[in-house]
Structures are given as structure tokens and as C-alpha cells.
Design an enzyme around this catalytic site. Structure first.
Site, mmCIF file in Angstrom:
data_model
loop_
_atom_site.group_PDB
_atom_site.id
_atom_site.type_symbol
_atom_site.label_atom_id
_atom_site.label_comp_id
_atom_site.label_asym_id
_atom_site.label_seq_id
_atom_site.Cartn_x
_atom_site.Cartn_y
_atom_site.Cartn_z
ATOM 1 N N HIS A 1 19.526 26.093 21.152
ATOM 2 C CA HIS A 1 18.601 26.828 20.294
ATOM 3 C C HIS A 1 17.160 26.477 20.664
ATOM 4 O O HIS A 1 16.904 25.445 21.289
ATOM 5 C CB HIS A 1 18.841 26.471 18.825
ATOM 6 N N HIS B 1 11.430 25.362 23.897
ATOM 7 C CA HIS B 1 12.418 25.063 24.935
ATOM 8 C C HIS B 1 13.806 25.005 24.313
ATOM 9 O O HIS B 1 13.933 25.054 23.093
ATOM 10 C CB HIS B 1 12.107 23.718 25.612
#
Length: 185
Positions: free
Chosen positions: A139, A58
Site C-alpha cells: 500500500h 512509496h
């Protein structure tokens, strides 16, 4: 929640009794998760680190840490944030040497993602939550205890359409993530 209660994102002492560790995230669908694993499989193997399970991949938008039930309800009220769906291309691989995290990010961060993060924290701040002090760097964490690798990856294109509120639950030596709620962007 009273005005005196402030929750600082990233607080390490936040997992006491009656507290739930939560964060807002971009939560990929199964096809995007599979593409992420395919694109980074070799790099993850080369880094020698501990890979993150496919179902936990995620992008965190706002980490709240340990919150009470009342604070959780208040955090939920901060969403939805209507920035519109957007395309995110993940094409940059790196390792943060201090934390030894292997990550995948985009060379270009869409304006909508920056707006989402900014507006979400603005709304959370009105409810007594304090953002982390570091610069937001969206990220996907791929592995922990990683060493640097020089590896090109095939770009992964992700159509981001929703924001999720996620709880981090202990699961032996790891964690399990449970999506508590989703909102369209």
C-alpha cells in the site's frame, strides 16, 4: 554479520547510535507521484489526518529497521531480484482503524509483486534478517491520524520497473527518505 545476529523487521528499538533505519521499496517516479496526489487529494482532505509529503510516497516491500553498516552491506547483497517489470493499479482506498493510517492499494496484487516480496525475504533470511510477523499488504500511506472516509478514487496505473533501498532519516518532527540504491526488476 555473524549467524547469531538477527535483525527483525519492525523493531521499534532499532535507531541507536551507528544504526541506519532502512527498507526496500517500490519508489514511484514523479509522474506517478503526481497522479497519486491528484487521485487522492479529496480523500486526504476529508480524512482530517496529517498528509504524507508527495516526495515520501512509496510502497514498502521489506522493512529492515535499524541496521549496522555491516548489516546494510549484507542487505544490499540480497538484491537485485529479477521478477520483471509489472503493471500495478492502485484503486482501493482504506483506513486501518487501529493505526489510523489512510492508504491506497490495489484490489489485485500482481503476481510479480508477491514474488518480489517473497524472494527478497528469502534472500534476506539467508543473511540473518527476520521478516515482520504480519501479512504483507502492499500500500501507499497517504495520511496518518486519519479517520475513515467513504471516497472513490480514480485508479492510478504504475509501471513498476525497479526496487529501491531507502534510508529513513530524522528531519525535525518528520522523516526524510534517501534512496541509497536502485535495481531493475
Amino acid at each position: 554479520m555473524s549467524g547469531a545476529e538477527i535483525v527483525a523487521g519492525g523493531d521499534d528499538g532499532d535507531s541507536g547510535p551507528g544504526r541506519r533505519r532502512v527498507f526496500f521499496a517500490l519508489w514511484p517516479d514523479d509522474a506517478t507521484r503526481s497522479a497519486l496526489v491528484r487521485a487522492t487529494k479529496h480523500a486526504v482532505r476529508l480524512c482530517g489526518g496529517r498528509p504524507i509529503a508527495k516526495d515520501r510516497l512509496h510502497i514498502t516491500v521489506a522493512f529492515l529497521g535499524g541496521v549496522s553498516e555491516e548489516q546494510l552491506a549484507s542487505a544490499r547483497a540480497a538484491a537485485p531480484v529479477a521478477v520483471g517489470a509489472f503493471e500495478l493499479t492502485l484503486d482501493l482506498l482504506g483506513v486501518w482503524p487501529q493505526s489510523r493510517v489512510l492508504w491506497l492499494a490495489g484490489r489485485h496484487v500482481p503476481d510479480e509483486l508477491n514474488a518480489l516480496e517473497h524472494e527478497l525475504w528469502k534472500r534476506l533470511a539467508r543473511r540473518g534478517f527476520a521478516p515482520e510477523e504480519r501479512i504483507y499488504r502492499p500500500h501507499v500511506t497517504l495520511a496518518r491520524r486519519a479517520r475513515p472516509v467513504e471516497e472513490a478514487v480514480d485508479p492510478v496505473s504504475w509501471r513498476v520497473t525497479e526496487l529501491a533501498l531507502v534510508e529513513s532519516l530524522p528531519d525535525g518532527r518528520n522523516v526524510h527518505y534517501e534512496v541509497l540504491e536502485r535495481w531493475p526488476l
